[in-house]
Design a protein around this motif. Structure first.
Motif, PDB file in Angstrom:
ATOM      1  N   GLN A 345       1.269  -1.571  -0.462  1.00 42.63           N
ATOM      2  CA  GLN A 345      -0.351   0.099   0.184  1.00 42.63           C
ATOM      3  C   GLN A 345       1.089   1.776   0.099  1.00 42.63           C
ATOM      4  OE1 GLN A 345      -3.642   0.063  -0.074  1.00 42.63           O
ATOM      5  NE2 GLN A 345      -2.547  -2.230   0.279  1.00 42.63           N
ATOM      6  N   LYS A 346       2.044   1.078  -0.053  1.00 40.54           N
ATOM      7  CA  LYS A 346       2.959   2.670   0.075  1.00 40.54           C
ATOM      8  C   LYS A 346       3.212   2.658  -1.070  1.00 40.54           C
ATOM      9  CE  LYS A 346       6.804  -0.128   1.314  1.00 40.54           C
ATOM     10  NZ  LYS A 346       6.083  -1.364   1.999  1.00 40.54           N
ATOM     11  N   PRO A 347       3.261   3.996  -1.899  1.00 43.62           N
ATOM     12  CA  PRO A 347       3.522   4.875  -2.315  1.00 43.62           C
ATOM     13  C   PRO A 347       4.956   4.094  -3.363  1.00 43.62           C
ATOM     14  CG  PRO A 347       3.476   5.734  -0.802  1.00 43.62           C
ATOM     15  CD  PRO A 347       3.605   4.863  -0.080  1.00 43.62           C
ATOM     16  N   LEU A 348       4.989   3.828  -4.846  1.00 47.58           N
ATOM     17  CA  LEU A 348       5.799   3.215  -5.203  1.00 47.58           C
ATOM     18  C   LEU A 348       7.543   3.884  -5.282  1.00 47.58           C
ATOM     19  CD1 LEU A 348       6.348   1.209  -7.789  1.00 47.58           C
ATOM     20  CD2 LEU A 348       6.196   3.358  -9.514  1.00 47.58           C
ATOM     21  N   ASP A 349       7.753   4.892  -5.218  1.00 47.01           N
ATOM     22  CA  ASP A 349       9.277   4.927  -4.411  1.00 47.01           C
ATOM     23  C   ASP A 349       9.841   4.408  -3.010  1.00 47.01           C
ATOM     24  OD1 ASP A 349       9.024   6.835  -6.493  1.00 47.01           O
ATOM     25  OD2 ASP A 349       9.263   9.117  -5.523  1.00 47.01           O
ATOM     26  N   GLU A 350       8.814   4.393  -2.494  1.00 47.01           N
ATOM     27  CA  GLU A 350       8.763   3.442  -1.049  1.00 47.01           C
ATOM     28  C   GLU A 350       9.150   1.897  -1.239  1.00 47.01           C
ATOM     29  OE1 GLU A 350       6.828   4.545   1.985  1.00 47.01           O
ATOM     30  OE2 GLU A 350       6.419   6.619   1.746  1.00 47.01           O
ATOM     31  N   PHE A 351       8.108   1.715  -2.698  1.00 48.10           N
ATOM     32  CA  PHE A 351       8.168  -0.356  -2.693  1.00 48.10           C
ATOM     33  C   PHE A 351       9.016  -0.548  -3.469  1.00 48.10           C
ATOM     34  CE2 PHE A 351       7.749  -3.306  -5.697  1.00 48.10           C
ATOM     35  CZ  PHE A 351       6.876  -4.498  -5.160  1.00 48.10           C
ATOM     36  N   TRP A 352      10.590  -0.178  -4.533  1.00 47.84           N
ATOM     37  CA  TRP A 352      11.939  -0.611  -4.256  1.00 47.84           C
ATOM     38  C   TRP A 352      12.584  -1.065  -3.238  1.00 47.84           C
ATOM     39  CZ3 TRP A 352      11.345  -1.146  -9.317  1.00 47.84           C
ATOM     40  CH2 TRP A 352      10.110  -0.262  -9.807  1.00 47.84           C
ATOM     41  N   GLY A 353      13.035  -0.112  -2.062  1.00 43.47           N
ATOM     42  CA  GLY A 353      13.841   0.003  -0.673  1.00 43.47           C
ATOM     43  C   GLY A 353      12.976  -1.259   0.053  1.00 43.47           C
ATOM     44  N   ASN A 354      12.082  -1.438   0.067  1.00 42.31           N
ATOM     45  CA  ASN A 354      10.838  -1.796   1.451  1.00 42.31           C
ATOM     46  C   ASN A 354      10.195  -2.466   0.965  1.00 42.31           C
ATOM     47  OD1 ASN A 354      11.018  -2.562   4.118  1.00 42.31           O
ATOM     48  ND2 ASN A 354       9.782  -0.951   4.590  1.00 42.31           N
ATOM     49  N   PRO A 355       9.581  -3.803  -0.073  1.00 45.01           N
ATOM     50  CA  PRO A 355       8.440  -3.993  -0.460  1.00 45.01           C
ATOM     51  C   PRO A 355       8.172  -5.256   0.660  1.00 45.01           C
ATOM     52  CG  PRO A 355      10.237  -5.141  -1.998  1.00 45.01           C
ATOM     53  CD  PRO A 355      10.930  -4.447  -1.452  1.00 45.01           C
ATOM     54  N   THR A 356       7.103  -4.766   0.690  1.00 40.87           N
ATOM     55  CA  THR A 356       6.068  -5.831   1.402  1.00 40.87           C
ATOM     56  C   THR A 356       5.205  -6.558   1.296  1.00 40.87           C
ATOM     57  OG1 THR A 356       5.490  -3.560   2.765  1.00 40.87           O
ATOM     58  CG2 THR A 356       4.129  -5.216   3.691  1.00 40.87           C
TER      59      THR A 356
END
Length: 395
Positions: A345-356
Motif C-alpha cells: 500500500q506504500k507509494p511506488l518510490d518506497e516500494f523498491w527499497g522496502n516491499p511488503t
C-alpha cells in the motif's frame, strides 16, 4: 452460475471470439431456458449456431438502448449476459438492464488462472461489487480445479477468422464500433504480425528467461497489459501504457537499490499491436539506467514471479499470481484485489527499497471468497464449466 440459471429468458450479447457463446446457449437450452442473442457484426453471426434465435443489430451505439429495450420487452428477458462490461454496447446494456430491473451477468478471463473463468453479476474488475469485509468469514482455500485443456492457438485461429469475416461483412453492419477502438483492418494486421514477432523473439526471450532465473539476477518484474484493454481505459488513470512505463522507470532510477534490474514483461495478446522495446531503451537512457532495464514477451510468467523481488502492474490479474507466490505486489491502477494484506500500500518510490509481502493466511481466505463468488472451473478455448462439471460426475 446457479443464480443465472434461476432466470428463464436469457439474452446473450457479444462473447469471446469463437464458439463459446454458441456452446453456452446450447447448455442453457438443455436446462430448459429460452435463449436469444444479439449480433453486432458478421463475426458474431458466423460463430453463433442457433440462427433462428438471434437478432442482428446494424444501428449505432447511440440508438442501441432503444433496440435492446425492445428485445427485452418482446421476449420477456429477465437476464442479459455478455463478455466484458466495458464494450460500448455492453455499457449501454448495463444501464438499460439496471433501469428495467433485469439481471446483468458478465463473463471475463479468470481472476485466478489457469482453469478458471470469471462470471459476476452487475460488473467485473473495477465495477465488481465484491465486499472485502466478508473475506474473513471464509475458510482457507484448498481448491483443486480440474484441468480444462485451454489452448492459446484456438484463440489465435478464432481471432483471425473472426476479424476476416467482420472485415468482409462490414457493409452489412455499417455502424459497428469495435470495442478496442481500432478498425477491423488494424486488428487483422495486428494478428498477422503477432506470429512473426513471436518467431523472431522466441529464442532471445527464452535466453533472457534462463539468465534471469538461473544466474540469480536481482530484478523486479513489471507485468504489462494490453494497451487498449478496459482495465487500462476504464480502471486506471493512464491514457497510455507508455505513461505507466515512464513513471516506473523514473521511480526506479531515483529509488531502486543499486545492483537491481527491472524486467518489463509484454502481454502476449498485445504482441501484434505494440512493441515497446525502442521506447523502453530510449527512456532508460534518458534516466541513465541503460543496462538495468530488460524487456521480453515469451517467458514463463510463474517462473519469473518466483525469481523476482516483486511485481509492479497497473491492475493485471497477474498481480494475483504474484500474491499467490507470496511476492510483494504494487498496483498502480484500480483492482479489486488491491487491499491491505494482499498488495503493498506504500507509494511506488518506497516500494523498491522496502516491499511488503502479502499475508498468506489472508490471501487464502480471499482466494476462497473469490472462487465462491466469481470463478467457474472452465475455459473459453478448452473445456467449458458445464463440461468440466460433467467430467466430475463421471469420475
Amino acid at each position: 452460475m446457479d443464480h443465472l440459471l434461476t432466470h428463464q429468458n436469457i439474452l446473450l450479447l457479444q462473447g469471446k471470439m469463437g464458439t463459446f457463446f454458441c456452446r453456452f446457449a446450447t447448455f442453457l437450452m438443455e436446462q430448459g431456458k429460452q435463449v436469444r442473442k444479439i449480433n453486432f457484426n458478421a463475426g458474431d453471426a458466423l460463430f453463433y449456431c442457433h440462427k433462428d434465435k438471434m437478432d442482428n443489430y446494424r444501428g449505432t451505439v447511440a440508438d442501441f438502448d432503444a433496440f435492446i429495450s425492445q428485445i427485452i420487452e418482446q421476449y420477456h428477458i429477465d437476464a442479459v449476459v455478455c463478455f466484458n462490461d466495458c464494450r460500448p454496447y455492453h455499457a449501454v446494456a448495463s444501464r438499460v438492464t439496471s433501469a428495467l430491473g433485469v439481471s446483468f451477468f458478465v463473463f471475463e478471463e479468470g481472476y485466478l488462472r489457469p482453469d478458471y473463468i470469471t462470471l459476476e453479476e452487475h460488473g467485473i474488475n473495477g465495477y465488481s461489487r465484491l465486499n472485502p469485509d466478508l473475506i474473513e468469514g471464509f475458510d482457507r482455500a484448498n481448491d483443486k480445479p480440474n484441468y480444462t485443456a485451454n489452448r492459446f492457438w484456438r484463440l489465435c485461429v478464432a481471432s483471425m477468422v473472426y476479424y476476416l469475416v467482420v472485415f468482409i461483412g462490414q457493409r452489412r453492419y455499417p455502424h459497428y464500433e469495435h470495442y478496442r477502438g481500432l478498425s477491423i483492418w488494424q486488428e487483422m494486421r495486428a494478428w498477422l504480425i503477432a506470429p512473426v514477432r513471436k518467431l523472431c523473439r522466441y529464442l532471445p526471450d527464452k535466453h533472457l528467461q534462463h539468465r534471469l532465473i538461473n544466474q540469480g539476477d536481482n530484478f523486479y518484474l513489471v507485468s504489462l497489459q494490453v494497451h487498449n484493454d478496459s482495465q487500462i481505459t476504464h480502471h486506471s488513470d493512464y491514457e497510455d501504457v507508455r505513461a505507466f512505463i515512464t513513471e516506473v522507470l523514473d521511480s526506479f532510477a531515483k529509488c531502486a537499490p543499486k545492483g537491481t534490474k527491472v524486467l518489463f514483461k509484454h502481454h502476449p495478446l498485445d504482441r501484434g499491436h505494440r512493441d515497446y522495446r525502442s521506447f523502453i531503451d530510449r527512456t532508460a537512457r534518458s534516466f541513465g539506467i541503460e543496462g538495468r532495464v530488460l524487456y521480453g514477451c515469451d517467458m514463463h510468467l510463474p517462473s519469473l514471479i518466483r525469481a523476482s523481488i516483486g511485481m509492479i502492474t497497473i491492475n493485471s490479474t497477474t498481480g494475483l499470481q504474484s500474491v499467490y507466490h507470496q511476492k510483494p505486489t504494487k498496483i498502480m491502477g484500480r483492482a479489486l484485489y488491491d487491499i491491505k494484506g494482499l498488495t503493498d500500500q506504500k507509494p511506488l518510490d518506497e516500494f523498491w527499497g522496502n516491499p511488503t509481502p502479502p499475508n498468506r493466511e489472508f490471501y487464502l481466505k480471499f482466494r476462497e471468497y473469490l472462487i465462491e463468488q466469481t470463478q467457474l472451473n472452465g475455459s473459453f478455448y478448452g473445456l467449458a464449466p458445464w463440461e468440466v462439471a460433467d467430467l466430475g460426475k463421471d469420475k
